[in-house]
Enzyme design. Sequence first.
Site, PDB file in Angstrom:
ATOM      1  N   LEU A  27       0.819  -1.211   0.000  1.00 38.94           N
ATOM      2  CA  LEU A  27       0.000   0.000   0.000  1.00 38.94           C
ATOM      3  C   LEU A  27       0.852   1.260   0.000  1.00 38.94           C
ATOM      4  O   LEU A  27       0.450   2.297  -0.515  1.00 38.94           O
ATOM      5  CB  LEU A  27      -0.881   0.028   1.255  1.00 38.94           C
ATOM      6  CG  LEU A  27      -2.010  -0.986   1.330  1.00 38.94           C
ATOM      7  CD1 LEU A  27      -2.591  -1.001   2.735  1.00 38.94           C
ATOM      8  CD2 LEU A  27      -3.096  -0.657   0.312  1.00 38.94           C
ATOM      9  N   GLY A  28       2.014   1.169   0.618  1.00 42.79           N
ATOM     10  CA  GLY A  28       2.838   2.364   0.722  1.00 42.79           C
ATOM     11  C   GLY A  28       4.072   2.063   1.539  1.00 42.79           C
ATOM     12  O   GLY A  28       4.319   0.916   1.912  1.00 42.79           O
ATOM     13  N   TRP A  29       4.836   3.095   1.791  1.00 45.77           N
ATOM     14  CA  TRP A  29       6.035   2.916   2.616  1.00 45.77           C
ATOM     15  C   TRP A  29       6.431   4.251   3.193  1.00 45.77           C
ATOM     16  O   TRP A  29       5.950   5.304   2.786  1.00 45.77           O
ATOM     17  CB  TRP A  29       7.179   2.356   1.783  1.00 45.77           C
ATOM     18  CG  TRP A  29       7.785   3.384   0.875  1.00 45.77           C
ATOM     19  CD1 TRP A  29       8.781   4.266   1.205  1.00 45.77           C
ATOM     20  CD2 TRP A  29       7.417   3.676  -0.472  1.00 45.77           C
ATOM     21  NE1 TRP A  29       9.057   5.063   0.123  1.00 45.77           N
ATOM     22  CE2 TRP A  29       8.237   4.728  -0.908  1.00 45.77           C
ATOM     23  CE3 TRP A  29       6.487   3.129  -1.350  1.00 45.77           C
ATOM     24  CZ2 TRP A  29       8.146   5.262  -2.189  1.00 45.77           C
ATOM     25  CZ3 TRP A  29       6.394   3.666  -2.622  1.00 45.77           C
ATOM     26  CH2 TRP A  29       7.213   4.714  -3.023  1.00 45.77           C
ATOM     27  N   PHE A  32      10.431   4.271   7.897  1.00 50.56           N
ATOM     28  CA  PHE A  32      10.511   3.242   8.927  1.00 50.56           C
ATOM     29  C   PHE A  32       9.962   1.885   8.515  1.00 50.56           C
ATOM     30  O   PHE A  32      10.228   0.887   9.155  1.00 50.56           O
ATOM     31  CB  PHE A  32       9.700   3.684  10.159  1.00 50.56           C
ATOM     32  CG  PHE A  32      10.270   4.858  10.863  1.00 50.56           C
ATOM     33  CD1 PHE A  32      11.079   4.684  11.972  1.00 50.56           C
ATOM     34  CD2 PHE A  32      10.009   6.156  10.422  1.00 50.56           C
ATOM     35  CE1 PHE A  32      11.622   5.772  12.638  1.00 50.56           C
ATOM     36  CE2 PHE A  32      10.548   7.252  11.089  1.00 50.56           C
ATOM     37  CZ  PHE A  32      11.352   7.054  12.198  1.00 50.56           C
ATOM     38  N   ASP A 152       4.166  15.261  12.885  1.00 47.78           N
ATOM     39  CA  ASP A 152       4.583  15.000  11.501  1.00 47.78           C
ATOM     40  C   ASP A 152       3.381  15.034  10.563  1.00 47.78           C
ATOM     41  O   ASP A 152       3.202  14.180   9.705  1.00 47.78           O
ATOM     42  CB  ASP A 152       5.322  13.665  11.388  1.00 47.78           C
ATOM     43  CG  ASP A 152       6.088  13.551  10.058  1.00 47.78           C
ATOM     44  OD1 ASP A 152       6.307  14.588   9.392  1.00 47.78           O
ATOM     45  OD2 ASP A 152       6.447  12.423   9.674  1.00 47.78           O
TER      46      ASP A 152
HETATM   47  P1  ATP Z   1       7.355   8.008   7.689  1.00 51.24           P
HETATM   48  O1  ATP Z   1       8.608   7.904   6.911  1.00 51.24           O
HETATM   49  O2  ATP Z   1       6.451   9.085   7.144  1.00 51.24           O
HETATM   50  O3  ATP Z   1       7.539   8.102   9.173  1.00 51.24           O
HETATM   51  P2  ATP Z   1       6.342   5.320   8.190  1.00 51.24           P
HETATM   52  O4  ATP Z   1       7.392   4.332   7.789  1.00 51.24           O
HETATM   53  O5  ATP Z   1       6.202   5.597   9.637  1.00 51.24           O
HETATM   54  O6  ATP Z   1       6.512   6.666   7.381  1.00 51.24           O
HETATM   55  P3  ATP Z   1       3.484   5.336   7.610  1.00 51.24           P
HETATM   56  O7  ATP Z   1       3.509   6.778   7.293  1.00 51.24           O
HETATM   57  O8  ATP Z   1       2.737   4.930   8.825  1.00 51.24           O
HETATM   58  O9  ATP Z   1       4.990   4.736   7.624  1.00 51.24           O
HETATM   59  O10 ATP Z   1       2.897   4.543   6.354  1.00 51.24           O
HETATM   60  C1  ATP Z   1       3.535   4.643   5.099  1.00 51.24           C
HETATM   61  C2  ATP Z   1       2.509   4.731   3.988  1.00 51.24           C
HETATM   62  O11 ATP Z   1       1.755   3.500   3.957  1.00 51.24           O
HETATM   63  C3  ATP Z   1       1.483   5.834   4.154  1.00 51.24           C
HETATM   64  O12 ATP Z   1       1.936   7.079   3.665  1.00 51.24           O
HETATM   65  C4  ATP Z   1       0.320   5.248   3.347  1.00 51.24           C
HETATM   66  O13 ATP Z   1       0.529   5.434   1.956  1.00 51.24           O
HETATM   67  C5  ATP Z   1       0.405   3.749   3.643  1.00 51.24           C
HETATM   68  N1  ATP Z   1      -0.441   3.397   4.802  1.00 51.24           N
HETATM   69  C6  ATP Z   1      -0.125   3.547   6.111  1.00 51.24           C
HETATM   70  N2  ATP Z   1      -1.139   3.166   6.922  1.00 51.24           N
HETATM   71  C7  ATP Z   1      -2.130   2.755   6.113  1.00 51.24           C
HETATM   72  C8  ATP Z   1      -3.474   2.265   6.333  1.00 51.24           C
HETATM   73  N3  ATP Z   1      -3.966   2.121   7.574  1.00 51.24           N
HETATM   74  N4  ATP Z   1      -4.226   1.953   5.247  1.00 51.24           N
HETATM   75  C9  ATP Z   1      -3.729   2.123   3.996  1.00 51.24           C
HETATM   76  N5  ATP Z   1      -2.497   2.584   3.713  1.00 51.24           N
HETATM   77  C10 ATP Z   1      -1.693   2.903   4.748  1.00 51.24           C
HETATM   78 MG    MG Z   2       6.352   7.376  10.669  1.00 53.33          MG
END
Ligand code: ATP
Ligand code: MG
Length: 402
Positions: A27-29, A32, A152
């Site tokens: 879905l994304g990244w 972290f 953030d």
């Molecule tokens: P960052 O580098 O911003 O700290 P992170 O590794 O902590 O990112 P998240 O921001 O929690 O990760 O999630 C990364 C991506 O995954 C989000 O921007 C979104 O595209 C997708 N994502 C996260 N949570 C969900 C969810 N509950 N449902 C669908 N997609 C999600």
């Molecule tokens: Mg994060």
Amino acid sequence: SYRKGGYHAVRVGDAFAGGRYIAQRKLGWGYFSTVWLAYDTLSARFVALKIQKSAKEYSHAALHEIGLLSAIAEGDPSNSNCVVRLLDYFKHSGPNGQHYCIVLEFLGDSLLRLIRYNHNKGIGLDRVKNICRSILVALDSLHRKLGIIHSDLKPENVLLVSTINPEKDPVKSNFIPILERPEGNLNGGFPFTVNEKKLMIKTRRALVKISKRRVSMGGYVEFERSLDGIDLRCKVVDFGNACWFDKQFADEIQTRQYRAPEVIIGSGYSFSVDMWSFACIAFELATGDLLFAPKNRPGLTEDEDHLALMMELLGKMPRNIATTGSRSNDFFDKYGDLKRIRRLKSWALDRLLVEKYNFSEADARSFTEFLRPLLDFDPEKRPTAAQCLQNPWLQEPKEADA
Ligand code: ATP
Ligand code: MG
Ligand code: MG
């Protein structure tokens, strides 16, 4: 980044938590983690599985995020506060180490995708108002009820509530990005395995052929020409950098473009940093452009450029604020003037909206009245989320303006 201590490589069909969750697609990244759509065989529904990098500092961050998300869920039994819901968490071991996995309710595309999808043109003020309302409901409950600073807040950390049933719909996304680009995430990174990249390129070719729909510049296949009929409700995600207001641990918080001035000059911060980021997001939704896009210019730091951009739009920073941060000396002389940037062009926000973004005078005025107080250099003077929710600009749909 797919190495010891880093991301866990996932293949479609991989099982997690003893077979309970089955990976479906990425879905994304973020910096972290990678986040996967997974099927929860126990509850028979789709969930989002956030799989953290495995090094110690990331596990620590995951535990911190789990702590905050648990408190949020406990404080909101009816799941109505516009914050993503924590469902479960566990550890998963793989070739790169032990990864914390956070199971979250499945949500849709991020506001960043929405903005990009709309070719950075702005999404229309009625939609902006809807989204603003959801974000403010989230901030009000985080700030007032729980004592949490998100720290953030940015478009990629606000997700639309998905209108797609992942089981029935082959497209599985409202605005599907076929090949994510590194700049799609302001934190950079390109965490795809070689196999995933190959698969995406293949899928992209096939889709273009089948659908004959144009692939737009950002690598997005355009499935829907208009946003009409998409119910724009959203939720705030990503509590990896959030903190309890009385237990702050980082001086430098927030993603650059959404960073409040007090964070840059080092004068301490509170809930009102989220209100600053919120204003930046509202502007970006309405215009398609970043409110502040600081650059590294010759002989100047990004911080100095950022402060200069703020003062060009908002006027001079009051001297007592400019000169009392721990880093004030890096930027300001004793009169509160920037040391290395003498000439500032000034723009008023409402003029900018009219002249650059073709807002009507009335729209520009009412939007500026909403935004301007949120961008006060004095953090104490910024309205709270609760106060913002009362703002007349949010109350009525457009017809009522007339
Ligand atoms: P960052 O580098 O911003 O700290 P992170 O590794 O902590 O990112 P998240 O921001 O929690 O990760 O999630 C990364 C991506 O995954 C989000 O921007 C979104 O595209 C997708 N994502 C996260 N949570 C969900 C969810 N509950 N449902 C669908 N997609 C999600
Ligand atoms: Mg994060
Ligand atoms: Mg994120």
